[in-house]
Design an enzyme around this catalytic site. Structure first.
Site, PDB file in Angstrom:
ATOM      1  N   LYS A  64      21.392  34.479  64.540  1.00 44.16           N
ATOM      2  CA  LYS A  64      21.809  35.527  63.612  1.00 44.16           C
ATOM      3  C   LYS A  64      21.511  36.906  64.210  1.00 44.16           C
ATOM      4  CE  LYS A  64      21.051  32.502  59.594  1.00 44.16           C
ATOM      5  NZ  LYS A  64      20.591  32.428  58.187  1.00 44.16           N
TER       6      LYS A  64
ATOM      7  N   TYR B  14      30.017  30.537  54.823  1.00 42.11           N
ATOM      8  CA  TYR B  14      29.038  30.504  53.730  1.00 42.11           C
ATOM      9  C   TYR B  14      29.698  30.337  52.355  1.00 42.11           C
ATOM     10  CZ  TYR B  14      24.965  31.552  56.678  1.00 42.11           C
ATOM     11  OH  TYR B  14      23.944  31.472  57.598  1.00 42.11           O
TER      12      TYR B  14
ATOM     13  N   PHE C 235      22.479  36.300  46.552  1.00 43.79           N
ATOM     14  CA  PHE C 235      22.260  36.778  47.920  1.00 43.79           C
ATOM     15  C   PHE C 235      23.523  36.742  48.777  1.00 43.79           C
ATOM     16  CE2 PHE C 235      21.142  32.206  47.900  1.00 43.79           C
ATOM     17  CZ  PHE C 235      21.899  31.728  48.967  1.00 43.79           C
TER      18      PHE C 235
ATOM     19  N   ARG D  44      17.535  20.930  62.437  1.00 41.56           N
ATOM     20  CA  ARG D  44      17.048  21.459  61.146  1.00 41.56           C
ATOM     21  C   ARG D  44      15.525  21.403  61.094  1.00 41.56           C
ATOM     22  NH1 ARG D  44      20.301  24.189  57.370  1.00 41.56           N
ATOM     23  NH2 ARG D  44      18.929  23.393  55.730  1.00 41.56           N
TER      24      ARG D  44
ATOM     25  N   THR E 116      14.047  27.453  54.909  1.00 38.40           N
ATOM     26  CA  THR E 116      14.798  28.719  54.910  1.00 38.40           C
ATOM     27  C   THR E 116      13.888  29.952  54.941  1.00 38.40           C
ATOM     28  OG1 THR E 116      16.456  27.567  53.574  1.00 38.40           O
ATOM     29  CG2 THR E 116      16.593  29.981  53.631  1.00 38.40           C
TER      30      THR E 116
ATOM     31  N   ARG F  35      11.484  29.205  62.446  1.00 42.63           N
ATOM     32  CA  ARG F  35      11.381  30.179  61.356  1.00 42.63           C
ATOM     33  C   ARG F  35       9.918  30.463  61.023  1.00 42.63           C
ATOM     34  NH1 ARG F  35      16.314  27.595  57.752  1.00 42.63           N
ATOM     35  NH2 ARG F  35      18.012  28.856  58.627  1.00 42.63           N
TER      36      ARG F  35
ATOM     37  N   ASN G 228      16.225  34.990  58.872  1.00 43.73           N
ATOM     38  CA  ASN G 228      15.508  33.785  59.311  1.00 43.73           C
ATOM     39  C   ASN G 228      16.042  33.242  60.632  1.00 43.73           C
ATOM     40  OD1 ASN G 228      17.903  32.738  58.442  1.00 43.73           O
ATOM     41  ND2 ASN G 228      17.044  31.474  56.815  1.00 43.73           N
TER      42      ASN G 228
ATOM     43  N   HIS H 178      20.910  29.826  62.115  1.00 40.88           N
ATOM     44  CA  HIS H 178      21.581  28.885  61.215  1.00 40.88           C
ATOM     45  C   HIS H 178      21.760  27.549  61.940  1.00 40.88           C
ATOM     46  CE1 HIS H 178      24.627  26.951  58.727  1.00 40.88           C
ATOM     47  NE2 HIS H 178      25.205  26.640  59.877  1.00 40.88           N
TER      48      HIS H 178
ATOM     49  N   GLU I 151      31.964  23.300  60.651  1.00 44.19           N
ATOM     50  CA  GLU I 151      31.439  24.543  61.221  1.00 44.19           C
ATOM     51  C   GLU I 151      31.786  24.668  62.706  1.00 44.19           C
ATOM     52  OE1 GLU I 151      27.674  24.914  58.103  1.00 44.19           O
ATOM     53  OE2 GLU I 151      27.262  24.595  60.232  1.00 44.19           O
TER      54      GLU I 151
END
Ligand code: IDP
Ligand code: MG
Length: 152
Positions: free
Chosen positions: A11, A51, A59, A87, A93, A104, A114, A117, A128
């Site tokens: 990100k 998203y 948010f 993950r 998150t 994270r 964070n 993704h 995705e």
């Protein structure tokens, strides 16, 4: 072994904080194989599709603004059970709740910022990857180290 592909996005906070190399190293260290990688400024429409499930949540607008606020790096990682493995490397998150040792948990203090993704299941991973990569941008190959990383 169930070899999977998963989409990750570094990100904008990861790029602004110059953490790309260190975080990419976590995935390499784990043994995951990079099969796609590119730097881009994402279009708003692409982020909105990515998203979509969060549309309407408090948010959502801030998230779309954040994800289009600067360049990101999108990548596809491959490996046995790569979706869950990645993950778990990321952790929860919220960076304040993510345990030390997770990406994270080690690098962040925020819920929005964070860092990375990652796809959360086989269906989302497929969608995705198709949203961010053309087929000819993904490379299938073997590494000489592969037989020392996965025995099965
Ligand atoms: P995930 O990235 O761990 O799968 P999701 O719940 O799918 O988390 O949320 C997508 C992204 O939206 C998060 O990674 C984070 O950047 C942002 N986000 C999630 N929940 C909140 C929140 O409560 N406040 C602000 N941003 C949030
Ligand atoms: Mg999610």
């Amino acid at each position: 072994m169930n070899v999977e592909r998963t989409l990750i996005i570094f990100k904008p906070d990861t790029l602004q904080r110059q953490l790309v190399g260190r975080i990419l190293a976590r995935f390499e260290d784990k043994g995951l194989r990079l099969v796609g990688l590119k730097l881009q400024q994402s279009a708003r429409s692409q982020v909105e599709r990515h998203y979509e499930v969060h549309k309407g949540k408090p948010f959502y607008d801030a998230l779309v603004g954040f994800m289009t606020s600067g360049p990101v790096i999108v990548a596809v990682l491959e490996g046995p059970q790569a979706i869950d493995v990645v993950r778990n490397l990321l952790g929860p998150t919220n960076g304040r709740k993510a345990p030390p040792g997770t990406i994270r948990g080690d690098f962040g203090l925020d819920v929005q910022y964070n860092l990375v993704h990652a796809s959360d299941g086989p269906d989302t991973a497929e969608k995705e990857i198709a949203l961010f990569f053309r087929l000819d941008e993904l490379v299938s190959y073997q590494r000489v180290t592969d037989r020392w990383i996965v025995s099965e």
